[in-house]
Write an enzyme that holds these catalytic residues in place. Structure first.
Site, PDB file in Angstrom:
ATOM      1  CE  LYS A  10      -3.801  -2.383   2.173  1.00  0.00           C
ATOM      2  NZ  LYS A  10      -5.185  -2.121   3.147  1.00  0.00           N
ATOM      3  CE1 TYR A  50      -9.107  -3.383  -0.057  1.00  0.00           C
ATOM      4  CE2 TYR A  50      -8.391  -1.610  -1.175  1.00  0.00           C
ATOM      5  CZ  TYR A  50      -8.246  -2.627  -0.280  1.00  0.00           C
ATOM      6  OH  TYR A  50      -6.924  -2.828   0.035  1.00  0.00           O
ATOM      7  CG  PHE A  58     -13.624   0.693   6.822  1.00  0.00           C
ATOM      8  CD1 PHE A  58     -13.106  -0.014   5.665  1.00  0.00           C
ATOM      9  CD2 PHE A  58     -14.392  -0.144   7.721  1.00  0.00           C
ATOM     10  CE1 PHE A  58     -13.130  -1.272   5.225  1.00  0.00           C
ATOM     11  CE2 PHE A  58     -14.479  -1.589   7.229  1.00  0.00           C
ATOM     12  CZ  PHE A  58     -13.907  -2.022   6.125  1.00  0.00           C
ATOM     13  NE  ARG A  86      -6.296 -13.861   5.379  1.00  0.00           N
ATOM     14  CZ  ARG A  86      -7.025 -12.788   5.243  1.00  0.00           C
ATOM     15  NH1 ARG A  86      -6.757 -12.041   4.084  1.00  0.00           N
ATOM     16  NH2 ARG A  86      -7.737 -11.863   6.188  1.00  0.00           N
ATOM     17  CB  THR A  92      -6.963  -6.143   9.414  1.00  0.00           C
ATOM     18  OG1 THR A  92      -7.438  -7.459   8.972  1.00  0.00           O
ATOM     19  CG2 THR A  92      -7.386  -4.950   8.756  1.00  0.00           C
ATOM     20  NE  ARG A 103      -2.333  -5.851   6.874  1.00  0.00           N
ATOM     21  CZ  ARG A 103      -3.134  -6.697   6.565  1.00  0.00           C
ATOM     22  NH1 ARG A 103      -3.583  -7.791   7.306  1.00  0.00           N
ATOM     23  NH2 ARG A 103      -3.927  -6.346   5.488  1.00  0.00           N
ATOM     24  CG  ASN A 113      -3.719  -2.507   6.537  1.00  0.00           C
ATOM     25  OD1 ASN A 113      -3.569  -2.038   5.455  1.00  0.00           O
ATOM     26  ND2 ASN A 113      -4.389  -3.368   6.899  1.00  0.00           N
ATOM     27  CG  HIS A 116      -5.244  -6.549  -0.125  1.00  0.00           C
ATOM     28  ND1 HIS A 116      -6.577  -6.377   0.647  1.00  0.00           N
ATOM     29  CD2 HIS A 116      -5.604  -7.147  -1.155  1.00  0.00           C
ATOM     30  CE1 HIS A 116      -7.297  -7.499  -0.072  1.00  0.00           C
ATOM     31  NE2 HIS A 116      -6.687  -7.868  -1.272  1.00  0.00           N
ATOM     32  CD  GLU A 127      -8.480  -9.441  -3.753  1.00  0.00           C
ATOM     33  OE1 GLU A 127      -9.354  -9.160  -2.680  1.00  0.00           O
ATOM     34  OE2 GLU A 127      -7.215  -9.546  -3.348  1.00  0.00           O
TER      35      GLU A 127
HETATM   36  P1  CMP Z   1      -7.413  -4.805   3.367  1.00  0.00           P
HETATM   37  O1  CMP Z   1      -7.147  -6.152   3.521  1.00  0.00           O
HETATM   38  O2  CMP Z   1      -6.675  -3.966   2.292  1.00  0.00           O
HETATM   39  O3  CMP Z   1      -8.914  -4.673   3.123  1.00  0.00           O
HETATM   40  C1  CMP Z   1      -9.839  -3.551   3.416  1.00  0.00           C
HETATM   41  C2  CMP Z   1      -8.982  -2.699   4.339  1.00  0.00           C
HETATM   42  O4  CMP Z   1      -9.865  -1.680   4.852  1.00  0.00           O
HETATM   43  C3  CMP Z   1      -8.261  -3.147   5.409  1.00  0.00           C
HETATM   44  O5  CMP Z   1      -7.070  -4.057   4.741  1.00  0.00           O
HETATM   45  C4  CMP Z   1      -7.888  -1.998   6.065  1.00  0.00           C
HETATM   46  O6  CMP Z   1      -6.840  -1.332   5.776  1.00  0.00           O
HETATM   47  C5  CMP Z   1      -9.317  -1.058   6.039  1.00  0.00           C
HETATM   48  N1  CMP Z   1     -10.044  -1.001   7.156  1.00  0.00           N
HETATM   49  C6  CMP Z   1     -10.204   0.326   7.798  1.00  0.00           C
HETATM   50  N2  CMP Z   1     -10.763   0.014   8.903  1.00  0.00           N
HETATM   51  C7  CMP Z   1     -11.222  -1.154   8.760  1.00  0.00           C
HETATM   52  C8  CMP Z   1     -12.004  -2.128   9.780  1.00  0.00           C
HETATM   53  N3  CMP Z   1     -12.599  -1.604  10.857  1.00  0.00           N
HETATM   54  N4  CMP Z   1     -12.183  -3.505   9.519  1.00  0.00           N
HETATM   55  C9  CMP Z   1     -11.588  -3.837   8.455  1.00  0.00           C
HETATM   56  N5  CMP Z   1     -10.819  -3.238   7.662  1.00  0.00           N
HETATM   57  C10 CMP Z   1     -10.416  -1.939   7.870  1.00  0.00           C
END
Ligand code: CMP
Length: 140
Positions: A10, A50, A58, A86, A92, A103, A113, A116, A127
């Site tokens: 990211k 997304y 969010f 993962r 996350t 992370r 974070n 992805h 994807e």
């Molecule tokens: P990612 O795996 O890229 O998928 C969706 C993204 O939304 C996640 O990582 C986070 O960076 C972001 N995000 C922000 N707030 C939340 C939340 N409460 N729960 C899950 N993802 C979140």
């Protein structure tokens, strides 16, 4: 089984200049980069990628963050690639991520974070196809 997964480094991690350090972790875990491109996502691309999160509170922040700078996008291939990636990424929310994960080491917040990764085989296929034409994926 040998699987493929979609990984995105990211804007926060690209800005920190840690693409190579993250690639090293993929390689050390037996994951091969089989496709890659750097992209500054448009709002439309990020929103579409997304789309499953469209109704989440969010979503707007997520799209705005993901379009704030270039990202490095790769398809990874290897044994159990989806779960392995993962594990490498960690939770996350970086505050909850295990020590030694990407992370925990490179992320600042749940939005910024660092990475992805696809969460399942079905989403991985969708994807990967979103960013890479078949001819640009080099299984090895
Ligand atoms: P990612 O795996 O890229 O998928 C969706 C993204 O939304 C996640 O990582 C986070 O960076 C972001 N995000 C922000 N707030 C939340 C939340 N409460 N729960 C899950 N993802 C979140």
């Amino acid at each position: 089984a040998i699987e493929r997964t979609l990984s995105i480094i990211k804007p926060d991690a690209v800005a920190k200049n840690v693409i190579g350090q993250i690639y090293s972790r993929f390689e050390a875990a037996g994951l091969k980069v089989i496709a890659a491109r750097m992209v500054h996502l448009s709002e439309q691309q990020a929103g579409q990628f997304y789309a499953v999160h469209k109704e989440r509170p969010f979503f707007k922040d997520l799209v705005s963050f993901m379009t704030s700078g270039p990202v490095m996008i790769q398809a990874l291939e290897g044994e159990n690639a989806i779960a392995r990636n993962r594990e490498l990424m960690g939770a996350t929310d970086p505050k909850k991520a295990d020590k030694g994960t990407i992370r925990a080491d490179f992320a600042d917040s749940i939005d910024a974070n660092a990475v992805h990764g696809s969460d399942a085989a079905e989403t991985a296929a969708v994807e990967i196809a979103f960013f890479f034409a078949g001819m640009n994926v080099h299984s090895r």
